[in-house]
Design an enzyme around this catalytic site. Structure first.
Site, short mmCIF file in Angstrom:
data_model
loop_
_atom_site.label_atom_id
_atom_site.label_comp_id
_atom_site.label_asym_id
_atom_site.label_seq_id
_atom_site.Cartn_x
_atom_site.Cartn_y
_atom_site.Cartn_z
N HIS A 14 0.83 -1.20 0.00
CA HIS A 14 0.00 0.00 0.00
C HIS A 14 0.87 1.25 0.00
O HIS A 14 2.01 1.23 0.45
CB HIS A 14 -0.87 0.04 1.26
CG HIS A 14 -2.18 -0.67 1.12
ND1 HIS A 14 -3.38 -0.09 1.46
CD2 HIS A 14 -2.48 -1.91 0.68
CE1 HIS A 14 -4.36 -0.94 1.25
NE2 HIS A 14 -3.83 -2.07 0.77
N GLU A 17 -6.58 -0.60 -5.47
CA GLU A 17 -7.59 0.24 -4.84
C GLU A 17 -7.25 1.70 -5.09
O GLU A 17 -6.08 2.08 -5.08
CB GLU A 17 -7.65 -0.01 -3.32
CG GLU A 17 -7.96 -1.43 -2.92
CD GLU A 17 -6.70 -2.22 -2.58
OE1 GLU A 17 -5.61 -1.60 -2.44
OE2 GLU A 17 -6.80 -3.45 -2.47
#
Length: 318
Positions: free
Chosen positions: A38, A107
């Site tokens: 991430h 995402e």
């Protein structure tokens, strides 16, 4: 035989702690580990998000036998696939025969940061297919130029390559992506025990390829303590539908999870120290057709979690 892994969460832990937890997993009865990739944590409460490739380098020095894979890297926006190809090749050289590159369509939370438009899923899936073509071509070790619909590579060559190229399993949350994973991937990664995903994966050509699942738990001797920890640290687990892929910032996730109750989290995350509940959560994925299940323990008590699983859970599911 089902293999049980330890999921390392970069959104919750700093780089040195992650290397320590990987060492714990290496010395334990866990079969492998997976690590998230991430730029942002889901919420500011989680508080961390180190660069995964630096952490992988540290893990390579801290472990002897642990197999490790990203779950998952998105090679379509934030990082160009040619750079992912080099990073993963280096990781493969550092972890010879022990690394796999899990990929997915990403995402918005971590992929929007350079100002690129966030495409719809069908487009991102096309981008992923082109990205994998670039990665695998560069892994041939030859000077490569590529002019595709989404990416350009000019006169690039990766010189540092592992003897054994990393497998590339693909994450899917729906049948279309699962079918594509069966077609072009070396395995499937999923977060729900959905037999439809397995069927689509097999239809795409994944009959004899590994299927990786992830399940979140929160271990504590006191169930109430575990529920409170999971609610504080991992509230997005209870968000419905496509919000996980579409919300752009931790602040948006914090707003979206304001209505998430402790009871909501307790339904999504196995909380407490009843081994039967942990075993049941794993077997739900096994019964759906997964042969690898990585367990994410919410919170910082990773050593206690590993000990609990070695004593109470792993003997019943491995």
């Amino acid at each position: 035989m089902t293999e049980i892994g330890h999921k390392l969460i970069c959104e919750e832990h700093g780089p040195n702690d992650l290397a320590e937890y990987a060492q714990l997993a290496d010395r334990s009865a866990f079969d492998y580990a997976m690590i998230s990739d991430h730029y942002h944590p889901w919420t500011s409460t989680q508080g961390e998000s180190p660069m995964v490739w630096n952490v992988i380098g540290a893990i390579s020095r801290a472990t002897d036998d642990l197999r490790l894979g990203t779950a998952v890297t998105c090679p379509i926006m934030r990082i160009h696939p040619a750079i992912v190809a080099q990073a993963a090749a280096t990781a493969g050289a550092q972890l010879p025969g022990r690394f796999f590159l899990g990929v997915g369509t990403g995402e918005n939370l971590s992929e929007h940061i350079l100002g690129d438009r966030w495409p719809e899923h069908a487009v991102r899936l096309e981008m992923l297919e082109e990205a994998l073509e670039i990665i695998r071509t560069l892994w041939n070790g030859k000077t490569t130029s590529y002019h595709g619909e989404y990416y350009t590579v000019e006169n690039a060559r990766i010189y540092t390559l592992p003897d054994e190229l990393p497998p590339i399993p693909i994450a899917a949350d729906g049948p279309k992506a699962a079918r594509k994973a069966g077609e072009i991937g070396d395995g499937l990664i999923a977060i729900s025990p959905d037999e439809e995903l397995i069927g689509a994966f097999e239809d795409g050509g994944g009959e004899n390829k590994p299927r990786y699942a992830e399940v979140s738990v929160c271990y504590a001797e006191d169930e109430r303590e575990a529920i409170e920890t999971a609610h504080e640290v991992w509230p997005q687990a209870a968000l419905p539908g496509e919000l996980m892929w579409e919300l752009p910032t931790p602040a948006h996730f914090e707003q979206a999870t304001e209505a998430v109750s402790e009871e909501d989290i307790a339904e999504m995350v196995v909380c407490g120290s009843d081994p039967d509940e942990h075993i049941e959560a794993i077997r739900e994925f096994v019964d759906a057709g997964f042969d690898h299940v990585a367990v994410h323990n919410v919170g910082s008590n990773q050593a206690e979690f590993v000990e609990f699983y070695e004593d109470e859970v792993l003997p019943a599911v491995q």
